[in-house]
Design a protein around this motif. Sequence first.
Motif, PDB file in Angstrom:
ATOM      1  N   LEU A 118       4.190   1.999  -0.599  1.00 14.62           N
ATOM      2  CA  LEU A 118       5.094   1.991  -1.651  1.00 14.62           C
ATOM      3  C   LEU A 118       4.077   2.198  -3.038  1.00 14.62           C
ATOM      4  O   LEU A 118       4.757   2.845  -3.935  1.00 14.62           O
ATOM      5  CB  LEU A 118       5.938   0.839  -1.747  1.00 14.62           C
ATOM      6  N   THR A 119       3.153   1.350  -3.181  1.00 16.30           N
ATOM      7  CA  THR A 119       2.444   1.328  -4.346  1.00 16.30           C
ATOM      8  C   THR A 119       1.398   2.681  -4.567  1.00 16.30           C
ATOM      9  O   THR A 119       1.217   3.124  -5.887  1.00 16.30           O
ATOM     10  CB  THR A 119       1.323   0.295  -4.556  1.00 16.30           C
ATOM     11  N   GLY A 120       0.990   3.218  -3.528  1.00 19.44           N
ATOM     12  CA  GLY A 120       0.049   4.483  -3.362  1.00 19.44           C
ATOM     13  C   GLY A 120      -1.077   3.821  -3.560  1.00 19.44           C
ATOM     14  O   GLY A 120      -2.267   4.547  -3.570  1.00 19.44           O
ATOM     15  N   GLY A 121      -1.452   2.602  -2.752  1.00 21.98           N
ATOM     16  CA  GLY A 121      -2.841   1.984  -2.636  1.00 21.98           C
ATOM     17  C   GLY A 121      -3.498   2.273  -1.328  1.00 21.98           C
ATOM     18  O   GLY A 121      -2.562   2.804  -0.398  1.00 21.98           O
TER      19      GLY A 121
ATOM     20  N   ALA B 119       0.722  -1.086  -0.014  1.00 16.23           N
ATOM     21  CA  ALA B 119       0.022   0.019   0.081  1.00 16.23           C
ATOM     22  C   ALA B 119       0.921   1.288   0.186  1.00 16.23           C
ATOM     23  O   ALA B 119       0.669   2.145  -0.957  1.00 16.23           O
ATOM     24  CB  ALA B 119      -0.828  -0.154   1.173  1.00 16.23           C
TER      25      ALA B 119
END
Lengths: 335, 335
Positions: free
Chosen positions: B244-247, B242
């Motif tokens: 790191l991904t932007g989720g 989340a």
Amino acid sequence: MSTTIAYAELVGLLEKIFLRHGTDRVVASILAENCAMCERDGAYSHGIFRMPGYVASLNTGWVDGRATPEVEDVAPSFCRVDARNGFAQAALARGRDLAISKSRQAGISVLAIRNSHHLSALWPDIEPFAREGLIAISAVNSFACTVPFDGKSAVFGTNPFAFAAPVENSEPMVFDLATSAMANGDVQIAARKGHTLPPDSGVDGDGKPTNDPRAVLDGGALLTFGGYKGSSISMMVELLGAALTGGHFSFEFDWSGHQGAQTPHTGQLIILIDPSYGAGEAFDRRAHGLITAMQAAGVSRLPGQRRAEIRAQTAQNGIPITEEDLASLRTLAIA
Amino acid sequence: MSTTIAYAELVGLLEKIFLRHGTDRVVASILAENCAMCERDGAYSHGIFRMPGYVASLNTGWVDGRATPEVEDVAPSFCRVDARNGFAQAALARGRDLAISKSRQAGISVLAIRNSHHLSALWPDIEPFAREGLIAISAVNSFACTVPFDGKSAVFGTNPFAFAAPVENSEPMVFDLATSAMANGDVQIAARKGHTLPPDSGVDGDGKPTNDPRAVLDGGALLTFGGYKGSSISMMVELLGAALTGGHFSFEFDWSGHQGAQTPHTGQLIILIDPSYGAGEAFDRRAHGLITAMQAAGVSRLPGQRRAEIRAQTAQNGIPITEEDLASLRTLAIA
């Protein structure tokens, strides 16, 4: 009888020991800081307790304390270091700038160290990357002392897996866990102190469950943490730390001709990620948000928090050490 | 009453269900294959059992079955996919060629998927990479249902962590483990069948230990596997999947307005490593050597081996399915 020693003084004393037993100045400095950091932060299983093992490995010629690691730049995001039978920490020091620069340019990079010895914790290796804003993952295999799930004899090492990440307005989030039920150093400390081990930690020489640390050390073996799941992660550590790097598996090297040597001769993998390439809000701010939610859910001690607390205490009061241990270290420095 | 269904026939039936409930043809094909693979390989907690959840998520508008994922090429080793509120598997399909090419050129790459829904296992996502000679690591967070170690309420998801690696002359080595003590699907299956849970699996709504799956599902929560170690890995999955991904973190999204929706709206991280850049003998040969040593130590069932065995059986005999389940699926395809 207990006294205290300042961090810088302990580093100096440990440096003398390493130099006395055949390392060069660079290696002495790197290992002395590493070992003193562990003692300073309460990571006693990797602190001064380890010094006789380092010394024996050096004295028997099992490890080369003067090796010059060779960095190999093999792809835009992949570098390797041949530690040349020296210490992994010296190889890491040699390769770290290249690995950092690759991760900043490409988003992620691998530093694959082989032909290396590692006798310490992993968190001192990766915490500095998080302080530079990078996410770091590391795995190192060790020596065969842990039974794979569903197996009868040791194949894996204690095989730690570690992770470090930057957190806004806070210390980095760092964890470093043995995938065995316990770290070997903790079993050795329990044996020395006459303590018993927690359930499901190990087996004796007949493969039967035991809580006697001496039975585990004397022909027995550790179990993995968390049953088959911890065993899978331990297997991954072998594959990443040895098969990928070109190092030995934990069951492959033979140190029987080097009595007392304790430094496993394997490999180490480090993965660095530059989180600034991720989408959305800054990673370190998001990490802070997760920690806040964990604390709101009642978590009173975050991973790594105990180390940070002890570090703060010892910075103020010095590092506690018994007179006996201090005398032993001073003897090692001239022996 | 039990019967069997051929893999291709099951895929066709599941495709019809997805199409009937508003996905486009690409998404229907990807999810139908994924779900049928799980059922085929005995991964029942992520097989046809999940279909009502997929359908409810689609019917309530919680997930967009027609979303077109957008691939963002942000650095030599870093690509992102905005799933645009669609399924993670469709985003992966869109980004996989770029991620593979980056890993082959640079040695390692990241595929960071956000704004995505994932309701399946992770092994179907990563096994194909190992068949192409790559090492793959993946993490996906889910919805808040797991209590962090030392905490009192749920923050983490079941947060699986998965690993796949090529093995010479053998099936890839693949493991996929929930960092919660159990997968949610298995708790749901236990509740449906009236089974109790193993010790240390979960707590009830008052935070007290329970082995009643309904108490876990109804206001209670799961524990992490392996105590504080599993909790640390679960935390890492939140940070990678989340932050790191932007989720979304598992505790961040609100699906209360979408009754019955079951697809967590989070992110997924995939790391690919090309082991041909490693030193020494070929990685897949070394992996074979490790497996041989594990078997010599008495390991009778390697990680993923059960799936491979069931896959071989169902390839010959068809996939077992009850008449009742088959009728339910046929109803979903026209309902």
